[in-house]
Design a protein around this motif. Sequence first.
Motif, PDB file in Angstrom:
ATOM      1  N   MET A 126     -10.089  14.060   0.363  1.00  0.00           N
ATOM      2  CA  MET A 126      -8.828  14.510   0.307  1.00  0.00           C
ATOM      3  C   MET A 126      -7.499  13.963   1.223  1.00  0.00           C
ATOM      4  O   MET A 126      -6.424  14.231   0.684  1.00  0.00           O
ATOM      5  CB  MET A 126      -8.654  15.735  -0.332  1.00  0.00           C
ATOM      6  N   GLN A 127      -8.045  13.846   2.346  1.00  0.00           N
ATOM      7  CA  GLN A 127      -6.833  13.377   3.261  1.00  0.00           C
ATOM      8  C   GLN A 127      -6.702  11.899   3.492  1.00  0.00           C
ATOM      9  O   GLN A 127      -5.930  11.469   4.220  1.00  0.00           O
ATOM     10  CB  GLN A 127      -7.321  13.850   4.674  1.00  0.00           C
ATOM     11  N   THR A 128      -7.361  11.196   2.585  1.00  0.00           N
ATOM     12  CA  THR A 128      -7.334   9.571   2.649  1.00  0.00           C
ATOM     13  C   THR A 128      -6.096   9.227   1.726  1.00  0.00           C
ATOM     14  O   THR A 128      -5.251   9.796   1.034  1.00  0.00           O
ATOM     15  CB  THR A 128      -8.410   8.871   2.146  1.00  0.00           C
ATOM     16  N   GLY A 129      -5.851   7.992   2.255  1.00  0.00           N
ATOM     17  CA  GLY A 129      -4.507   7.516   1.456  1.00  0.00           C
ATOM     18  C   GLY A 129      -4.797   7.202   0.131  1.00  0.00           C
ATOM     19  O   GLY A 129      -4.047   7.002  -0.725  1.00  0.00           O
ATOM     20  N   ASP A 130      -6.264   6.764  -0.123  1.00  0.00           N
ATOM     21  CA  ASP A 130      -6.638   6.589  -1.471  1.00  0.00           C
ATOM     22  C   ASP A 130      -6.442   7.514  -2.457  1.00  0.00           C
ATOM     23  O   ASP A 130      -6.306   7.577  -3.621  1.00  0.00           O
ATOM     24  CB  ASP A 130      -8.202   5.855  -1.333  1.00  0.00           C
ATOM     25  N   PHE A 131      -6.530   8.795  -1.863  1.00  0.00           N
ATOM     26  CA  PHE A 131      -6.591  10.067  -2.787  1.00  0.00           C
ATOM     27  C   PHE A 131      -5.130  10.120  -3.195  1.00  0.00           C
ATOM     28  O   PHE A 131      -4.865  10.417  -4.430  1.00  0.00           O
ATOM     29  CB  PHE A 131      -6.957  11.066  -2.036  1.00  0.00           C
ATOM     30  N   GLU A 132      -4.112   9.968  -2.398  1.00  0.00           N
ATOM     31  CA  GLU A 132      -2.726   9.943  -2.606  1.00  0.00           C
ATOM     32  C   GLU A 132      -2.310   8.756  -3.528  1.00  0.00           C
ATOM     33  O   GLU A 132      -1.645   9.252  -4.208  1.00  0.00           O
ATOM     34  CB  GLU A 132      -1.889   9.762  -1.201  1.00  0.00           C
ATOM     35  N   ARG A 133      -3.018   7.718  -3.281  1.00  0.00           N
ATOM     36  CA  ARG A 133      -2.734   6.307  -4.175  1.00  0.00           C
ATOM     37  C   ARG A 133      -2.886   6.645  -5.516  1.00  0.00           C
ATOM     38  O   ARG A 133      -2.639   6.379  -6.422  1.00  0.00           O
ATOM     39  CB  ARG A 133      -3.240   5.223  -3.642  1.00  0.00           C
ATOM     40  N   ALA A 134      -4.314   7.439  -5.778  1.00  0.00           N
ATOM     41  CA  ALA A 134      -4.831   7.492  -7.136  1.00  0.00           C
ATOM     42  C   ALA A 134      -3.707   8.801  -7.743  1.00  0.00           C
ATOM     43  O   ALA A 134      -3.718   8.320  -8.966  1.00  0.00           O
ATOM     44  CB  ALA A 134      -6.099   8.158  -6.894  1.00  0.00           C
ATOM     45  N   TYR A 135      -3.417   9.484  -7.065  1.00  0.00           N
ATOM     46  CA  TYR A 135      -2.482  10.666  -7.722  1.00  0.00           C
ATOM     47  C   TYR A 135      -0.933  10.032  -8.138  1.00  0.00           C
ATOM     48  O   TYR A 135      -0.640  10.101  -9.297  1.00  0.00           O
ATOM     49  CB  TYR A 135      -2.119  11.618  -6.745  1.00  0.00           C
ATOM     50  N   GLN A 136      -0.506   9.018  -7.228  1.00  0.00           N
ATOM     51  CA  GLN A 136       0.782   8.386  -7.624  1.00  0.00           C
ATOM     52  C   GLN A 136       0.527   7.590  -8.753  1.00  0.00           C
ATOM     53  O   GLN A 136       1.405   7.406  -9.677  1.00  0.00           O
ATOM     54  CB  GLN A 136       1.362   7.684  -6.220  1.00  0.00           C
TER      55      GLN A 136
ATOM     56  N   PHE B  89      -1.743   7.713 -11.100  1.00  0.00           N
ATOM     57  CA  PHE B  89      -1.853   8.755 -12.594  1.00  0.00           C
ATOM     58  C   PHE B  89      -0.649   8.867 -12.918  1.00  0.00           C
ATOM     59  O   PHE B  89      -0.159   8.849 -14.010  1.00  0.00           O
ATOM     60  CB  PHE B  89      -2.815   9.655 -11.969  1.00  0.00           C
ATOM     61  N   VAL B  90       0.455   9.406 -12.066  1.00  0.00           N
ATOM     62  CA  VAL B  90       1.714   9.970 -12.335  1.00  0.00           C
ATOM     63  C   VAL B  90       2.382   9.015 -12.926  1.00  0.00           C
ATOM     64  O   VAL B  90       3.443   8.879 -14.104  1.00  0.00           O
ATOM     65  CB  VAL B  90       2.629  10.499 -11.163  1.00  0.00           C
ATOM     66  N   ALA B  91       2.138   7.675 -12.523  1.00  0.00           N
ATOM     67  CA  ALA B  91       3.040   6.565 -12.998  1.00  0.00           C
ATOM     68  C   ALA B  91       2.091   5.814 -14.225  1.00  0.00           C
ATOM     69  O   ALA B  91       2.921   4.696 -14.463  1.00  0.00           O
ATOM     70  CB  ALA B  91       3.259   5.559 -11.819  1.00  0.00           C
TER      71      ALA B  91
END
Length: 266
Positions: A243-253, A255-257
Amino acid sequence: MRSDVKHFICEIDAGIATVRLDRPDRKNPLTFDSYAELRDWFRDLVYADDVDVVIFGSNGGNFSSGGDVHDIIGPLTRMNMKELLRFTRMTGDLVKAIVNCGKPVIAAVDGICVGAGAIIAMASDLRIATPEAKTAFLFTRVGLAGCDMGACAILPRVIGQTRAAELLYTGRSMTAEEGERWGFFNRLTDAADLESAARDLAQKIQAGPNFAHMMTKTMLAQEWSMSIEQAIEAEAQAQAICMQTGDFERAYQAFVAKERPVFEGD
């Protein structure tokens, strides 16, 4: 990751490494040298940033005929106990290296896949085979126990205890159809499509979060020796790290987009 190996073939292309034994005239047996070099190569893979997935392929219509009768079996009959133990530990270290390399390994099995060759396929994460594949853990055929290179620990987890016991006691070949039905092979494909099927699967895995794949492989290996409580706690820690990886953040962004995420493995 180095591809200038001497005792097997290694090709690295776009993050996918394809390795294969290189004695097709003798159905790709292993030698002392190829055992050791494969062990070292998979150990080094832990630190390789240029490889995301490994395909262990066939060559000339066969996967591997196992330990070479003349180059390995013969010399073993003349070794003392200390020398024999050094050899058996080295072969086991190859399995450890495959299991602990941190990268998904796909075995693409055609034709003969026996002895140590069957062990390499067993140690892989995923297995695709042709209908012509014949897999045998034939150690009893040469007067040895079936408990070689982790077979008694890993094979029952893949196909079940009684099926593994039958193959390890008798040394008989498991047909490709049996292998698929029993869960040893993920799927069967025609020989002409074997390499492309393995690469397609490798690319699908590679398109995912590769750091998280490393965590998945680690947990798959470690949780067999854990209690349920220990496994749940280990997975909680592993997931918190992911959950601290960039990939987790990328997946969230993404999904939002409402877009497909593009993972970078960090």
